[in-house]
Design a protein around this motif. Sequence first.
Motif, PDB file in Angstrom:
ATOM      1  N   LEU A   1       6.313   1.652   3.053  1.00 29.59           N
ATOM      2  CA  LEU A   1       5.238   0.928   2.392  1.00 29.59           C
ATOM      3  C   LEU A   1       5.462  -0.578   2.426  1.00 29.59           C
ATOM      4  CD1 LEU A   1       4.439   3.180  -0.696  1.00 29.59           C
ATOM      5  CD2 LEU A   1       3.004   2.762   1.297  1.00 29.59           C
ATOM      6  N   GLY A   2       6.693  -1.006   2.600  1.00 32.03           N
ATOM      7  CA  GLY A   2       6.964  -2.427   2.747  1.00 32.03           C
ATOM      8  C   GLY A   2       6.295  -3.027   3.965  1.00 32.03           C
ATOM      9  N   LEU A   3       5.961  -2.194   4.935  1.00 34.13           N
ATOM     10  CA  LEU A   3       5.256  -2.662   6.131  1.00 34.13           C
ATOM     11  C   LEU A   3       3.877  -3.207   5.797  1.00 34.13           C
ATOM     12  CD1 LEU A   3       6.088   0.299   8.548  1.00 34.13           C
ATOM     13  CD2 LEU A   3       6.960  -2.035   8.751  1.00 34.13           C
ATOM     14  N   PHE A   4       3.328  -2.795   4.671  1.00 35.21           N
ATOM     15  CA  PHE A   4       1.970  -3.189   4.303  1.00 35.21           C
ATOM     16  C   PHE A   4       1.930  -4.453   3.444  1.00 35.21           C
ATOM     17  CE2 PHE A   4       1.845   1.360   5.161  1.00 35.21           C
ATOM     18  CZ  PHE A   4       0.774   1.429   6.047  1.00 35.21           C
ATOM     19  N   TYR A   5       3.096  -5.012   3.173  1.00 33.01           N
ATOM     20  CA  TYR A   5       3.134  -6.242   2.368  1.00 33.01           C
ATOM     21  C   TYR A   5       2.331  -7.360   3.013  1.00 33.01           C
ATOM     22  CZ  TYR A   5       4.795 -10.798   0.844  1.00 33.01           C
ATOM     23  OH  TYR A   5       4.846 -12.108   0.424  1.00 33.01           O
ATOM     24  N   MET A   6       1.602  -8.090   2.185  1.00 28.81           N
ATOM     25  CA  MET A   6       0.934  -9.327   2.594  1.00 28.81           C
ATOM     26  C   MET A   6       1.139 -10.374   1.516  1.00 28.81           C
ATOM     27  SD  MET A   6      -2.728  -8.228   4.208  1.00 28.81           S
ATOM     28  CE  MET A   6      -2.821  -7.324   5.748  1.00 28.81           C
ATOM     29  N   SER A   7       1.244 -11.620   1.929  1.00 27.16           N
ATOM     30  CA  SER A   7       1.385 -12.735   1.000  1.00 27.16           C
ATOM     31  C   SER A   7       0.025 -13.277   0.602  1.00 27.16           C
ATOM     32  CB  SER A   7       2.203 -13.849   1.653  1.00 27.16           C
ATOM     33  OG  SER A   7       2.099 -15.059   0.917  1.00 27.16           O
TER      34      SER A   7
END
Length: 220
Positions: free
Chosen positions: A28-34
């Motif tokens: 799920l860390g792959l879906f991180y956005m700033s």
Amino acid sequence: MASMTNDQYSYSSDKEEAFIEKSFPTSLGLFYMSQGFREKGVVSNDCGPTCLAMIINIILKQENVQNLTLRKENIIYQTQFRPWDRLPAIFPAVAGATAPWGLVSAFNQWMQKLGLGWSAERYHGANRTTILEKIISGKYISALKIWKNGCAHWVNIVDFSAEDDIVYLLDPNPYLLHLPNNQRVQKESWEKFSTDWQRKKPWSALLGLERELVIYSRDL
């Protein structure tokens, strides 16, 4: 919702404590956005649209939709926001702050555009049991934190360990950008999370905001 400076953000980067892998996929860390910065040292008010973009991208992957990834700009500029959904630029300090009903409306618009059988619902005055039940049943959650200084911030809850009393967050905090994907899902104790989530301020009382969640569910 409202802008925050560096000292209002923190993150966990302890390699031994970054994850408890038994309860959720580290992918799920792959879906991180700033959510980005609106000026040097001042975080933008785009946490709501960024949280929504992350949730929709997780759903797109889950629904096996190929070659489509949304960014916060898609949410901001291609959604029909009403002024009371997402505050306009005439209020510079809080411009772009997104209300719970604004996230609900935006998500439902995008699901209609994409032809996906999902919908969002606002949960006002929710509690710990609400979060646990929705996570167990496979739903996704956005939660509105309210800081001590009166600013507010949307985060996504991706897991909740009742045994360890830990909430796992996919947070658009821009200071996580330098972390590897497998450390971008942050963990907070229930005590720390709930203190911010349950906090009341005069402006939140005026708007009728209290322990706000947005729940994303596949239609039955």
